[in-house]
Design a protein around this motif. Structure first.
Motif, PDB file in Angstrom:
ATOM      1  N   TYR A 123       0.795  -1.243  -0.004  1.00  0.00           N
ATOM      2  CA  TYR A 123       0.070   0.000  -0.095  1.00  0.00           C
ATOM      3  C   TYR A 123       0.659   1.307  -0.039  1.00  0.00           C
ATOM      4  O   TYR A 123       0.500   2.204  -0.628  1.00  0.00           O
ATOM      5  CB  TYR A 123      -0.822  -0.028   1.129  1.00  0.00           C
ATOM      6  CG  TYR A 123      -1.809   1.273   1.413  1.00  0.00           C
ATOM      7  CD1 TYR A 123      -2.967   1.333   0.603  1.00  0.00           C
ATOM      8  CD2 TYR A 123      -1.421   2.176   2.156  1.00  0.00           C
ATOM      9  CE1 TYR A 123      -3.734   2.459   0.636  1.00  0.00           C
ATOM     10  CE2 TYR A 123      -2.486   3.192   2.336  1.00  0.00           C
ATOM     11  CZ  TYR A 123      -3.517   3.260   1.400  1.00  0.00           C
ATOM     12  OH  TYR A 123      -4.257   4.687   1.583  1.00  0.00           O
ATOM     13  N   SER A 124       1.910   1.199   0.738  1.00  0.00           N
ATOM     14  CA  SER A 124       2.924   2.395   0.619  1.00  0.00           C
ATOM     15  C   SER A 124       3.547   2.793  -0.574  1.00  0.00           C
ATOM     16  O   SER A 124       3.826   3.845  -0.781  1.00  0.00           O
ATOM     17  CB  SER A 124       4.048   2.108   1.786  1.00  0.00           C
ATOM     18  OG  SER A 124       3.598   1.712   3.198  1.00  0.00           O
ATOM     19  N   SER A 128      -1.008   8.744  -4.127  1.00  0.00           N
ATOM     20  CA  SER A 128      -2.209   9.177  -3.433  1.00  0.00           C
ATOM     21  C   SER A 128      -3.510   8.943  -4.363  1.00  0.00           C
ATOM     22  O   SER A 128      -4.464   8.598  -3.735  1.00  0.00           O
ATOM     23  CB  SER A 128      -2.148  10.756  -3.078  1.00  0.00           C
ATOM     24  OG  SER A 128      -1.737  11.481  -4.155  1.00  0.00           O
ATOM     25  N   LYS A 131      -4.450   5.227  -3.927  1.00  0.00           N
ATOM     26  CA  LYS A 131      -4.810   4.923  -2.566  1.00  0.00           C
ATOM     27  C   LYS A 131      -6.335   5.590  -2.445  1.00  0.00           C
ATOM     28  O   LYS A 131      -7.069   5.053  -1.906  1.00  0.00           O
ATOM     29  CB  LYS A 131      -4.006   5.789  -1.800  1.00  0.00           C
ATOM     30  CG  LYS A 131      -2.741   5.159  -1.224  1.00  0.00           C
ATOM     31  CD  LYS A 131      -1.796   5.833  -0.303  1.00  0.00           C
ATOM     32  CE  LYS A 131      -0.499   5.328  -0.043  1.00  0.00           C
ATOM     33  NZ  LYS A 131       0.503   6.065   0.864  1.00  0.00           N
ATOM     34  N   GLN A 135      -9.398   2.914  -1.518  1.00  0.00           N
ATOM     35  CA  GLN A 135     -10.436   3.341  -0.693  1.00  0.00           C
ATOM     36  C   GLN A 135     -11.703   3.434  -1.283  1.00  0.00           C
ATOM     37  O   GLN A 135     -12.650   2.988  -0.458  1.00  0.00           O
ATOM     38  CB  GLN A 135     -10.003   4.578   0.079  1.00  0.00           C
ATOM     39  CG  GLN A 135     -10.897   5.188   1.093  1.00  0.00           C
ATOM     40  CD  GLN A 135     -10.676   4.137   2.157  1.00  0.00           C
ATOM     41  OE1 GLN A 135      -9.421   3.592   2.735  1.00  0.00           O
ATOM     42  NE2 GLN A 135     -11.881   3.637   2.908  1.00  0.00           N
TER      43      GLN A 135
END
Length: 167
Positions: A123-124, A128, A131, A135
């Motif tokens: 995930y890191s 953005s 991500k 989500q």
């Protein structure tokens, strides 16, 4: 008895899930493809569904999974066999089954923690935007699961109320 069955099934699923990790390219290379092959199904493989990765991200995820395969605690077949023996004994020994179930559950916790660590590292690696998309997809899955749970709850209530009225 339901707990014993649940633990036995969970153990079998853990075994199936762990065998999917043996295929070195499945998770990293095919993370985005859904498969009908039950022996390869595991919840982790769907974490990044629908997220477009760069080649560099894909390679980094492959590397993480490669390292994880070596550090992931193996499925203990002896524990599964022990549980099977306890279930098939002439006399049911709840204490022994409970002890065995707790031992197996702890081993499963260790595997899940290690996989969560790897997922966090993966995930890191995301941008953005990736991500945010992840989500959004997670929220949709959770809403769908809530709807299913709600329907199951309503069905249970209807079942119990109809049983009471038949008595």
């Amino acid at each position: 008895m339901c707990k014993v069955i649940a633990v036995s099934l969970a153990s079998a699923l853990v075994f199936i899930s762990s065998t999917s990790h043996a295929d070195e390219t499945f998770f990293a290379d095919n993370w985005h493809q859904q498969t009908n092959n039950a022996s390869r199904f595991n919840i982790e493989s769907h974490m990044f569904d629908g997220i477009s990765l760069t080649e560099q991200q894909r390679q980094q995820m492959r590397d993480l999974m490669q390292r994880a395969r070596h550090s992931l605690p193996p499925v203990n077949l002896n524990e599964i066999e022990t549980m099977h023996k306890l279930v098939t004994e002439n006399q049911f020994d709840e204490s022994a089954v409970r002890t065995q179930a707790e031992k197996m559950a702890q081993e499963q916790v260790e595997r899940q923690v290690e996989m969560a660590r790897v997922q966090h590292q993966m995930y890191s690696l995301l941008t953005s935007e990736q991500k945010a998309l992840l989500q959004e997809k997670h929220n949709k899955r959770m809403n769908a699961l809530r709807e299913i749970a709600e329907r199951q709850n309503v069905s249970s209530e209807e079942f119990y109320s109809s049983n009471r009225s038949n008595q």
